[in-house]
Design a protein around this motif. Sequence first.
Motif, short mmCIF file in Angstrom:
data_model
loop_
_atom_site.label_atom_id
_atom_site.label_comp_id
_atom_site.label_asym_id
_atom_site.label_seq_id
_atom_site.Cartn_x
_atom_site.Cartn_y
_atom_site.Cartn_z
N SER A 61 0.80 -1.02 -0.06
CA SER A 61 0.09 -0.10 -0.10
C SER A 61 1.03 1.30 0.07
CB SER A 61 -0.95 0.06 1.18
OG SER A 61 -1.76 -0.97 1.26
N VAL A 62 1.89 1.29 0.85
CA VAL A 62 2.68 2.38 0.86
C VAL A 62 3.73 2.54 -0.44
CG1 VAL A 62 5.06 3.50 1.83
CG2 VAL A 62 3.06 2.42 3.35
N GLY A 117 -11.06 -4.93 -2.88
CA GLY A 117 -9.77 -3.68 -2.97
C GLY A 117 -9.91 -2.95 -1.80
N LEU A 118 -10.64 -3.22 -0.84
CA LEU A 118 -10.81 -2.47 0.45
C LEU A 118 -9.42 -2.20 1.23
CD1 LEU A 118 -14.24 -2.50 2.01
CD2 LEU A 118 -12.94 -0.76 1.04
N PRO A 119 -8.76 -3.56 1.41
CA PRO A 119 -7.37 -3.29 2.11
C PRO A 119 -6.33 -2.48 1.49
CG PRO A 119 -8.12 -5.65 2.01
CD PRO A 119 -9.13 -5.07 1.06
N VAL A 120 -6.60 -2.50 0.02
CA VAL A 120 -5.54 -1.47 -0.47
C VAL A 120 -5.81 -0.06 -0.55
CG1 VAL A 120 -4.56 -1.18 -2.92
CG2 VAL A 120 -5.09 -3.50 -2.34
N ALA A 121 -7.09 0.18 -0.56
CA ALA A 121 -7.86 1.49 -0.80
C ALA A 121 -7.32 2.14 0.95
CB ALA A 121 -9.28 1.44 -0.89
N VAL A 172 -8.89 2.69 -6.94
CA VAL A 172 -8.06 1.76 -6.54
C VAL A 172 -8.62 0.37 -6.34
CG1 VAL A 172 -6.41 1.16 -4.52
CG2 VAL A 172 -6.73 3.44 -5.02
N ASP A 173 -7.66 -0.59 -6.78
CA ASP A 173 -8.00 -1.97 -6.52
C ASP A 173 -6.68 -3.01 -6.51
OD1 ASP A 173 -9.79 -4.28 -6.51
OD2 ASP A 173 -10.43 -4.06 -8.25
N ASP A 174 -7.21 -4.04 -6.20
CA ASP A 174 -5.82 -4.88 -5.95
C ASP A 174 -5.31 -5.43 -7.46
OD1 ASP A 174 -8.29 -6.47 -6.61
OD2 ASP A 174 -7.75 -8.06 -5.05
N ILE A 175 -6.16 -5.39 -8.11
CA ILE A 175 -5.38 -6.10 -9.40
C ILE A 175 -6.33 -5.22 -10.90
CG2 ILE A 175 -6.89 -8.36 -9.60
CD1 ILE A 175 -4.88 -9.74 -10.78
#
Length: 204
Positions: free
Chosen positions: A53-54, A82-86, A127-130
């Motif tokens: 994320s950083v 995608g929430l953990p990434v967001a 934002v999303d994971d992939i």
Amino acid sequence: MHLLPTQEEVVGVLRETGALREGHYRYRSGIHSNEYLQVPIAMRYYQQARMLSVGLSRLLRSNAEIRAMIPELSIVAPATGGLPVAYGVCEALRAKQVYWAERENEQQPMRFRQFLEQHEGEQVVLVDDILRSGSKLSEMKALIEGHGAKVVALAVIIYQPTPHTRDFGTLPLYYLAKLDASYYADAERCELCRKQIPLEQVLI
């Protein structure tokens, strides 16, 4: 680890956590592939989630225009995956807020929860994971802009394009690593099937 993780470091984390697997997989769309990736498996671990994320937030911050928007910037995910990434990106950037859309089932369009409204001209990083096919991100972009907000960038941990990946034109796209998997439209054209490599159906 570098301030901005390298492609090799990101892929290493995905392999170590079991998020990236090699074999013979059939996606729900019917496409066959030699790779299967589920970024949330890596995001289970705090240190790995923070590093990813950083790293993504630093790519966004490198854009002077986005950097100037940060105090009023919204970080929006197209679904709960995608929430953990967001949340990680929002925390690292110190952006204004995070929200997401949902759908009751696959036949229903995405929607925002009641009382969650965008304001005219609101600036959004999607934002999303992939990013694979891009269908969810494309639908989400249309939903956001239909409410009067403006998507200023896309940011994903992994860019894994397929033959059918959507084109987002000039919209800036940020990602930590690009994976070039092999894709086959169906079993008849699949080299892995011809080699009789055991097939595994994946649900997501």
